[in-house]
Write an enzyme that holds these catalytic residues in place. Structure first.
Site, PDB file in Angstrom:
ATOM      1  N   THR A 114      25.537  29.115  50.142  1.00  0.00           N
ATOM      2  CA  THR A 114      26.221  29.849  49.066  1.00  0.00           C
ATOM      3  C   THR A 114      26.016  31.355  49.197  1.00  0.00           C
ATOM      4  O   THR A 114      26.179  32.092  48.225  1.00  0.00           O
ATOM      5  CB  THR A 114      25.686  29.398  47.698  1.00  0.00           C
ATOM      6  OG1 THR A 114      24.254  29.583  47.695  1.00  0.00           O
ATOM      7  CG2 THR A 114      26.010  27.941  47.429  1.00  0.00           C
TER       8      THR A 114
ATOM      9  N   LYS B 265      27.228  35.144  34.572  1.00  0.00           N
ATOM     10  CA  LYS B 265      27.317  33.992  35.470  1.00  0.00           C
ATOM     11  C   LYS B 265      26.125  33.064  35.244  1.00  0.00           C
ATOM     12  O   LYS B 265      24.989  33.471  35.422  1.00  0.00           O
ATOM     13  CB  LYS B 265      27.361  34.472  36.920  1.00  0.00           C
ATOM     14  CG  LYS B 265      28.564  35.383  37.194  1.00  0.00           C
ATOM     15  CD  LYS B 265      28.625  35.852  38.630  1.00  0.00           C
ATOM     16  CE  LYS B 265      27.469  36.753  38.982  1.00  0.00           C
ATOM     17  NZ  LYS B 265      27.665  37.466  40.262  1.00  0.00           N
TER      18      LYS B 265
ATOM     19  N   GLY C 278      26.669  35.036  49.488  1.00  0.00           N
ATOM     20  CA  GLY C 278      27.850  35.864  49.252  1.00  0.00           C
ATOM     21  C   GLY C 278      28.687  35.490  48.045  1.00  0.00           C
ATOM     22  O   GLY C 278      29.746  36.080  47.825  1.00  0.00           O
ATOM     23  N   THR C 279      28.224  34.539  47.228  1.00  0.00           N
ATOM     24  CA  THR C 279      29.062  34.117  46.092  1.00  0.00           C
ATOM     25  C   THR C 279      29.351  35.259  45.115  1.00  0.00           C
ATOM     26  O   THR C 279      30.468  35.408  44.639  1.00  0.00           O
ATOM     27  CB  THR C 279      28.409  32.961  45.294  1.00  0.00           C
ATOM     28  OG1 THR C 279      27.016  33.253  45.144  1.00  0.00           O
ATOM     29  CG2 THR C 279      28.569  31.644  45.970  1.00  0.00           C
ATOM     30  N   GLY C 280      28.331  36.071  44.807  1.00  0.00           N
ATOM     31  CA  GLY C 280      28.527  37.146  43.826  1.00  0.00           C
ATOM     32  C   GLY C 280      29.511  38.193  44.304  1.00  0.00           C
ATOM     33  O   GLY C 280      30.412  38.604  43.570  1.00  0.00           O
ATOM     34  N   CYS C 281      29.356  38.611  45.567  1.00  0.00           N
ATOM     35  CA  CYS C 281      30.275  39.605  46.155  1.00  0.00           C
ATOM     36  C   CYS C 281      31.694  39.046  46.172  1.00  0.00           C
ATOM     37  O   CYS C 281      32.667  39.741  45.865  1.00  0.00           O
ATOM     38  CB  CYS C 281      29.876  39.917  47.605  1.00  0.00           C
ATOM     39  SG  CYS C 281      28.151  40.320  47.852  1.00  0.00           S
TER      40      CYS C 281
END
Length: 270
Positions: free
Chosen positions: A212, A181, A214-217
């Protein structure tokens, strides 16, 4: 979204991760993202955090026997069409989860969570080696950000030209697919998906929104949801990326710090 018949279970996705008391990341984000992507989410809680919009004030990992009991309970009775892992906190938990998932035939999406959005460490130092040697080899897809790439491989990416080398370095650790990412690089956010031979690039417009959390989860959960619905990995990633981009655009303020992405944005717009 794939529809299922009334009275019939939708595809099943299990998340093994930490609880976020603020509701923006972790297990809470995973379950919201799964609902929004048309699957039934189930959870194994590996750690409990005290966190809010300002950061993580503390975390407590669960004993390995509690994590194993949750895994045995869900997988033994219900099963899963895909599994997603997030914050696993300690070496013992990483090794336990890797051992159980090695015996699961469903695709596994590993979000190798090392630090929070605020820079708080969420993984013990000795657990990094266990992620590298035990967990990544059982992953169908691993979704590191650039900090996590460096933590896992020592490869530091400073611009988009370095992403392929980073993907190759992570691929050597054994996952089937790597999604690097690149959102922290300047310019248009680009992610690179690589399986050792094929390379796919996914770009999205950058939204000027600081909320933003929590984007990865959320991305990893959306990928797992799409895999559970039978999508190929590139297809699953492309759809998940579109979903997350919309969630970031709709992110909202919460508390005094960084607010979460809006997991339900596509339901509001349906």
């Amino acid at each position: 979204m794939t529809s299922h018949q009334p009275g019939q279970a939708p595809p099943l996705v299990l998340t093994v991760a930490g609880s976020d008391s603020g509701g923006g990341a972790g297990i809470q984000a995973d379950l919201k993202a799964m609902l929004a992507n048309g699957v039934h989410g189930m959870s194994v809680i590996a750690a409990v955090t005290a966190q809010n919009s300002l950061g993580v004030q503390g975390y407590w990992e669960l004993p390995p026997e509690a994590v194993r009991a949750q895994l045995d309970s869900v997988l033994g009775d219900i099963g899963a069409d895909a599994v997603k892992t997030g914050m696993l906190a300690s070496k013992a938990l990483v090794e336990l989860v890797a051992e159980v998932l090695a015996g699961v035939s469903a695709p596994v999406v590993v979000d190798p969570v090392g630090v929070s959005k605020h820079g708080d460490s969420l993984l013990a130092q000795d657990a990094v080696e266990a992620v590298r040697t035990r967990l990544l080899p059982v992953a169908t897809v691993v979704t590191p950000n650039l900090f996590e790439v460096e933590q896992l491989t020592g490869v530091k990416v400073v611009d988009e030209s370095g992403m392929r080398g980073a993907a190759e370095a992570v691929k050597e650790l054994g996952p089937q697919w790597v999604l690097v990412k690149g959102g922290h690089l300047p310019g248009e956010p680009a992610d690179l998906l690589f399986d050792g031979t094929s390379e796919y690039r996914f770009t999205a417009e950058r939204h000027d929104n600081r909320h933003t959390h929590g984007t990865g989860c959320t991305l990893a959960s959306a990928i797992a949801s799409n895999l559970a619905k039978g999508e190929s990995v590139p297809e699953a990633v492309e759809k998940a990326k579109r979903y997350v981009t919309g969630a970031i655009a709709a992110g909202f303020p919460l508390g005094a710090g960084i607010g979460p992405v809006d997991h339900a944005w596509n339901l509001h717009h349906a």
